[in-house]
Write an enzyme that holds these catalytic residues in place. Structure first.
Site, PDB file in Angstrom:
ATOM      1  N   ASP A 192     -12.077 -31.151 -26.460  1.00 22.76           N
ATOM      2  CA  ASP A 192     -13.049 -32.174 -26.869  1.00 22.76           C
ATOM      3  C   ASP A 192     -13.374 -33.104 -25.699  1.00 22.76           C
ATOM      4  O   ASP A 192     -13.370 -34.331 -25.843  1.00 22.76           O
ATOM      5  CB  ASP A 192     -12.517 -32.969 -28.060  1.00 22.76           C
ATOM      6  CG  ASP A 192     -13.630 -33.677 -28.841  1.00 22.76           C
ATOM      7  OD1 ASP A 192     -14.806 -33.270 -28.697  1.00 22.76           O
ATOM      8  OD2 ASP A 192     -13.326 -34.617 -29.593  1.00 22.76           O
ATOM      9  N   VAL A 219      -7.203 -47.794 -35.095  1.00 25.67           N
ATOM     10  CA  VAL A 219      -6.767 -47.976 -33.713  1.00 25.67           C
ATOM     11  C   VAL A 219      -6.727 -49.472 -33.416  1.00 25.67           C
ATOM     12  O   VAL A 219      -7.680 -50.197 -33.701  1.00 25.67           O
ATOM     13  CB  VAL A 219      -7.716 -47.266 -32.723  1.00 25.67           C
ATOM     14  CG1 VAL A 219      -7.199 -47.414 -31.297  1.00 25.67           C
ATOM     15  CG2 VAL A 219      -7.869 -45.793 -33.084  1.00 25.67           C
ATOM     16  N   GLY A 241     -10.985 -49.682 -33.697  1.00 28.58           N
ATOM     17  CA  GLY A 241     -11.601 -48.483 -34.250  1.00 28.58           C
ATOM     18  C   GLY A 241     -10.951 -48.083 -35.555  1.00 28.58           C
ATOM     19  O   GLY A 241      -9.763 -48.318 -35.767  1.00 28.58           O
TER      20      GLY A 241
END
Length: 247
Positions: A129, A25, A18
């Site tokens: 979140d 990531v 990512g």
């Protein structure tokens, strides 16, 4: 041409899984322990303060339903957060391929997430979140929440001004969408939206713009999940309606 093998400290990088903005990531192997991990890298930016806060919050939580933080360090102008690797999928991928999920399966997943939220709450932390992409399911069926990047702790410095909206519009509570002060009930509300999506394959609030979505969230009107499967989802519907009831 032979591909160059990249190392970050004691970690051998396996793959980039990512990237966006100033962050990347990776999956990697911690060479001394031969353990597969996930590494989040943050480049030089103002977001590093929040990244350090994420590391401190993650490290303070020790629970089977929360991804474990192993290490945090700086090399040059970049900082790194090393976390537990979960061999599986995130809930968003599961919803995309398998939803609507059986109510019992959805309830089991929601229960595990609720335990994680409860543990964080006892430690004075709001996730802020909760959404399918931040809920990981291992191949063995373990459920873990991840990404405390916008989480707020009791002792954490305020990195956002009053009235600033934090989170993902589809999964926000009404008070979150309005930029108001939050309690743990906001995370429970977000989990109820995730539960709704698991059993119906749809989101309760949708729109073409962020403003349109948050306006519907604040109004709080949605179609009961009973329409999808009245026989199996009665109890789930009651749970969702209770968790999403406006104060």
């Amino acid at each position: 041409m032979k591909q160059e093998i990249k190392y970050i400290g004691n970690y051998k990088i396996l793959d980039i899984i990512g990237k966006g903005g100033m962050a990347r990531v990776y999956t990697a192997i911690h060479i001394p322990l031969n353990r597969v991990v996930v590494i989040k890298e943050m480049g030089k930016s103002e977001s590093r303060r929040r990244f350090k806060q994420e590391a401190l919050i993650s490290a303070s939580l020790n629970h089977r339903n929360i991804v474990t933080a192993y290490d945090y360090f700086n090399i040059g102008s970049s900082c790194y957060l090393v976390m537990e690797y979960i061999d599986g999928m995130n809930l968003s991928e599961i919803i995309e391929h398998e939803a609507p999920l059986h109510p019992v399966t959805a309830a089991i997943i929601a229960r595990e997430v609720c335990l994680a939220i409860g543990h964080a709450c006892k430690n004075g932390i709001l996730h802020r979140d909760i959404k399918p992409t931040n809920i990981l399911i291992s191949r063995q069926g373990e459920v873990k929440i991840s990404d405390f990047g916008v989480a707020r702790g009791e002792d954490s410095p305020h990195l956002t001004s009053t009235g600033t909206v934090i989170g993902t519009p589809f999964y926000m509570s009404p008070e979150q969408a309005a930029g108001k002060e939050l309690t743990y009930q906001s995370d429970i509300y977000s989990l109820a939206i995730v539960l709704y999506e698991m059993v119906t394959a749809k989101k309760p609030f949708f729109g073409e713009t962020t403003q349109a979505i948050t306006a519907k969230v604040c109004r709080g009107r949605y179609t009961s999940p009973l329409w999808k499967d009245p026989h199996h989802s009665l109890r789930i519907s009651r749970i969702i309606n209770k968790a999403m009831k406006k104060n």
